[in-house]
Design a protein around this motif. Structure first.
Motif, mmCIF file in Angstrom:
data_model
loop_
_atom_site.group_PDB
_atom_site.id
_atom_site.type_symbol
_atom_site.label_atom_id
_atom_site.label_comp_id
_atom_site.label_asym_id
_atom_site.label_seq_id
_atom_site.Cartn_x
_atom_site.Cartn_y
_atom_site.Cartn_z
ATOM 1 N N ASP A 1 -3.840 -0.446 -3.496
ATOM 2 C CA ASP A 1 -3.289 -1.253 -2.403
ATOM 3 C C ASP A 1 -2.767 -0.333 -1.305
ATOM 4 O O ASP A 1 -1.852 0.473 -1.553
ATOM 5 N N PRO A 2 -3.287 -0.399 -0.095
ATOM 6 C CA PRO A 2 -2.830 0.483 0.995
ATOM 7 C C PRO A 2 -1.326 0.371 1.253
ATOM 8 O O PRO A 2 -0.700 1.339 1.707
ATOM 9 N N ALA A 3 -0.745 -0.792 0.969
ATOM 10 C CA ALA A 3 0.687 -0.966 1.223
ATOM 11 C C ALA A 3 1.523 -0.003 0.394
ATOM 12 O O ALA A 3 2.604 0.421 0.818
ATOM 13 N N THR A 4 1.036 0.356 -0.792
ATOM 14 C CA THR A 4 1.774 1.286 -1.650
ATOM 15 C C THR A 4 1.959 2.628 -0.962
ATOM 16 O O THR A 4 3.016 3.264 -1.072
ATOM 17 N N HIS A 5 0.944 3.064 -0.248
ATOM 18 C CA HIS A 5 0.968 4.399 0.351
ATOM 19 C C HIS A 5 1.761 4.444 1.658
ATOM 20 O O HIS A 5 1.919 5.526 2.244
ATOM 21 N N ALA A 6 2.261 3.303 2.090
ATOM 22 C CA ALA A 6 3.156 3.305 3.238
ATOM 23 C C ALA A 6 4.486 3.946 2.885
ATOM 24 O O ALA A 6 5.207 4.443 3.750
ATOM 25 N N ASP A 7 4.833 3.921 1.595
ATOM 26 C CA ASP A 7 6.052 4.569 1.100
ATOM 27 C C ASP A 7 5.611 5.819 0.349
ATOM 28 O O ASP A 7 5.164 5.753 -0.804
ATOM 29 N N ASP B 1 -1.699 -1.405 -20.496
ATOM 30 C CA ASP B 1 -1.427 -2.455 -19.508
ATOM 31 C C ASP B 1 -0.788 -1.863 -18.252
ATOM 32 O O ASP B 1 -1.151 -2.217 -17.116
ATOM 33 N N GLU B 2 0.164 -0.941 -18.471
ATOM 34 C CA GLU B 2 0.832 -0.306 -17.329
ATOM 35 C C GLU B 2 -0.163 0.528 -16.528
ATOM 36 O O GLU B 2 -0.108 0.562 -15.290
ATOM 37 N N HIS B 3 -1.085 1.180 -17.216
ATOM 38 C CA HIS B 3 -2.115 1.972 -16.537
ATOM 39 C C HIS B 3 -2.948 1.083 -15.610
ATOM 40 O O HIS B 3 -3.235 1.454 -14.457
ATOM 41 N N ALA B 4 -3.344 -0.081 -16.105
ATOM 42 C CA ALA B 4 -4.141 -1.006 -15.291
ATOM 43 C C ALA B 4 -3.337 -1.505 -14.085
ATOM 44 O O ALA B 4 -3.870 -1.630 -12.968
ATOM 45 N N GLU B 5 -2.054 -1.787 -14.291
ATOM 46 C CA GLU B 5 -1.201 -2.248 -13.196
ATOM 47 C C GLU B 5 -1.040 -1.167 -12.125
ATOM 48 O O GLU B 5 -1.080 -1.450 -10.919
#
Length: 355
Positions: free
Chosen positions: A22-28, A11-15
């Motif tokens: 999500d591009p927003a993740t790579h902003a950090d 489940d964690e792998h899928a999340e």
């Protein structure tokens, strides 16, 4: 086979897969690195689960058809073995791992008892780790070297980076490494025993360790090479002292003072992270205690006997008569014996807890 805890990991792998898309993740950048490390770890579990389930399905189908088809019946032993192997691999991946296993590593090699002979062997261990890394396709960078006579080193710091993380394997190298051989300086042919200490830290991200610049004392000095001769006409070497803990790190291998300061800060962050983890958790304290405390011959984790071309790991019991190959970077069998030993111990503890 025990697959307790498998579904939450899937489940964690899928999340994580969704989060990394999500591009927003790579902003950090720091968050993206942390999630990518964890995703890579869980991807191995997900792939092992897929292969195990595929092997079980293939075996079940073959068993249904075996009664009517002698050719398929003859394939059953091989399919059963493949299913067992896939299941065992998945079970090993489900053993709780050190959370830092997927990080890059900082390896410190320090000469100890044995004087010149210890310094010479310390230089050989550094080369051994560099060659091992090269065999595995890892990247290495020698951050700092304090030279001794005859090409030996008093201390050296090596950064090791790998796509799957280098710390998970290199952490098994922490401890006192003992060498038995006739030193080049020995005229009577008598075998001497010397010791070299190895410390391995997970490399820390900048944001994980909060270092107040006011807590640092930075000294600069002239770089030196083998035999103590100056290799630079400017004060490019850097020594950083973390005043609250007394931790001292020096780097002199780069040509500029700025580069040496950056490398020294990498090592300092790694040391402070390791110390913080050790203070915060009993498990981490035990792991750190398993590494070298004093570079004393009696606290050895491995012995290298040149007269017999023999290497012995005193933790796993591994023994082989190919010391020349090990020093040339053929470390996988030695380290593999430690990985198996610790995996077996963890599986036994899991079985005991579930009983």
């Amino acid at each position: 086979m025990s697959t307790q805890g498998l579904q939450p990991l899937l489940d964690e792998h899928a999340e994580l897969e969704a989060a990394l898309a999500d591009p927003a993740t790579h902003a950090d950048a720091a968050l993206a690195r942390r999630l990518t490390r964890r995703y890579a770890q869980l991807s191995r579990v997900a792939e092992a689960h897929r292969r195990s389930r595929s092997a079980e399905d293939e075996l079940a189908t073959a068993r249904e058809l075996a009664a009517e088809d002698p050719d398929i019946r003859a394939e059953l032993p091989g399919l059963e073995a493949a299913a067992r192997e896939a299941a065992a691999h998945l079970e090993q991946l489900l053993v709780p791992r050190d959370p830092d296993d997927d990080r890059d590593a900082i390896v410190e090699v320090r000469a100890g008892e044995g004087g010149t002979e210890s310094a010479l062997f310390a230089a050989e261990l550094v080369r051994m780790y560099e060659r091992w890394a090269e065999r595995r396709g890892w990247r290495t960078q020698l951050l700092d070297t304090t030279w001794a006579d005859l090409g030996g080193v008093k201390a050296a710091t090596l950064a090791v980076a790998a796509p799957e993380g280098a710390y998970g394997l290199l952490r098994h190298e922490g401890g006192v490494h003992r060498v038995q051989r006739v030193p080049v300086t020995e005229s009577s042919g008598r075998t001497h025993t010397s010791a070299v200490g190895v410390l391995v830290h997970p490399e820390a991200d900048e944001v994980e360790v909060d270092i107040d610049p006011a807590d640092l004392r930075v000294d600069v000095f002239r770089s030196s090479g083998p035999g103590g001769q100056s290799v630079n006409t400017t004060d490019s070497a850097v020594r950083i002292t973390h005043l609250p803990t007394g931790t001292v790190v020096s780097c002199q291998n780069e040509k500029s003072q700025l580069q040496n300061r950056e490398q020294a800060m990498r090592v300092l962050r790694a040391r402070l992270l390791a110390d913080a983890r050790a203070a915060a958790a009993d498990a981490a304290s035990q792991a750190r205690a398993a590494q070298v405390r004093t570079v004393d011959r009696s606290e050895r984790v491995r012995t290298y006997n040149f007269g017999e071309n023999r290497v012995v790991d005193h933790r796993s019991g591994y023994k082989a008569y190919n010391l020349d190959q090990v020093l040339d970077g053929d470390l996988d069998p030695v380290v593999g014996s430690l990985v198996r030993m610790r995996t077996d111990e963890a599986l036994a503890q899991q079985a005991e807890a579930g009983a």
